[in-house]
Design an enzyme around this catalytic site. Structure first.
Site, PDB file in Angstrom:
ATOM      1  N   VAL A  84       0.835  -1.190   0.000  1.00 11.14           N
ATOM      2  CA  VAL A  84       0.000   0.000   0.000  1.00 11.14           C
ATOM      3  C   VAL A  84       0.876   1.248   0.000  1.00 11.14           C
ATOM      4  O   VAL A  84       1.831   1.337   0.770  1.00 11.14           O
ATOM      5  CB  VAL A  84      -0.908   0.010   1.260  1.00 11.14           C
ATOM      6  CG1 VAL A  84      -1.698   1.298   1.363  1.00 11.14           C
ATOM      7  CG2 VAL A  84      -1.837  -1.188   1.250  1.00 11.14           C
ATOM      8  N   CYS A  85       0.530   2.196  -0.858  1.00 11.28           N
ATOM      9  CA  CYS A  85       1.214   3.488  -0.874  1.00 11.28           C
ATOM     10  C   CYS A  85       0.291   4.487  -0.184  1.00 11.28           C
ATOM     11  O   CYS A  85      -0.672   4.967  -0.761  1.00 11.28           O
ATOM     12  CB  CYS A  85       1.492   3.924  -2.308  1.00 11.28           C
ATOM     13  SG  CYS A  85       2.352   5.500  -2.409  1.00 11.28           S
ATOM     14  N   LEU A  86       0.569   4.748   1.079  1.00 12.92           N
ATOM     15  CA  LEU A  86      -0.275   5.625   1.873  1.00 12.92           C
ATOM     16  C   LEU A  86       0.629   6.433   2.788  1.00 12.92           C
ATOM     17  O   LEU A  86       1.270   5.883   3.687  1.00 12.92           O
ATOM     18  CB  LEU A  86      -1.268   4.774   2.681  1.00 12.92           C
ATOM     19  CG  LEU A  86      -2.361   5.479   3.453  1.00 12.92           C
ATOM     20  CD1 LEU A  86      -3.244   6.319   2.541  1.00 12.92           C
ATOM     21  CD2 LEU A  86      -3.221   4.467   4.194  1.00 12.92           C
TER      22      LEU A  86
END
Length: 186
Positions: A84-86
């Protein structure tokens, strides 16, 4: 018990008490799966994803590692690894946040407001920017194919990514199964 391990235990219990289905991976409290439902009134509504969470030794001072096990079509989720890119998890994490924040706020916000300018899935990002209706249709197809809860599926399993052919291979005609597998030796 040291402060980080107390906090880890407390956050995990708080997550379980918030009605999330949690499945421990090992004996410790550092790795586990969480069942995550798509946000209401979104193109992800009705989907149920298995999320893998790993808490580092320095948690809560260091952010948890969060990844989708169940396939999802999203610009900020790597389709192969589920990473996840968060920003809030990867860069701006604070000990003020806890696991419930991840599942009640951060992941729903990620699904509701994708950021195609910082993609992990370039194809999804390009499609979202180029053709929003087709992107939304693809998201719904992935939800239907991979993230729909199955009847009687009480336990979360790693078989969530079963192919459509596997899922519909048995048409109930047992003779075909015998012909393919051969007869049992007495």
């Amino acid at each position: 018990m040291s402060s980080p391990s107390k906090r880890r235990e407390m956050d995990l219990m708080k997550l379980m008490m918030s009605d999330y289905k949690v499945e421990m991976i090992n004996d410790g409290m550092q790795e586990f799966f969480v069942e995550f439902n798509g946000p209401k009134d979104s193109i992800y509504e009705g989907g149920v994803w298995k999320i893998r969470v790993e808490l580092p030794d320095a948690y809560p001072y260091k952010s948890p590692s969060v990844g989708f096990i169940t396939k999802i079509y999203h610009p900020n989720v790597d389709e192969m690894s589920g990473s996840v890119c968060l920003d809030v998890i990867n860069q701006t994490w604070s000990p003020m946040f806890d696991l419930v924040n991840v599942f009640e706020t951060f992941l729903p916000q990620l699904l509701l407001y994708p950021n195609p300018s910082d993609p992990l899935n370039g194809e999804a990002a390009a499609l979202m920017m180029r053709d929003r209706p087709t992107y939304e249709q693809r998201v719904k197809e992935y939800c239907e194919k991979y993230a729909k809860p199955r009847e009687g599926d009480e336990e979360m399993s790693s078989d969530d990514e079963m192919s459509e052919e596997d899922e519909y291979a048995s048409d109930g005609d047992d003779e075909d199964d015998v012909a393919i597998a051969g007869k049992l030796d007495p």
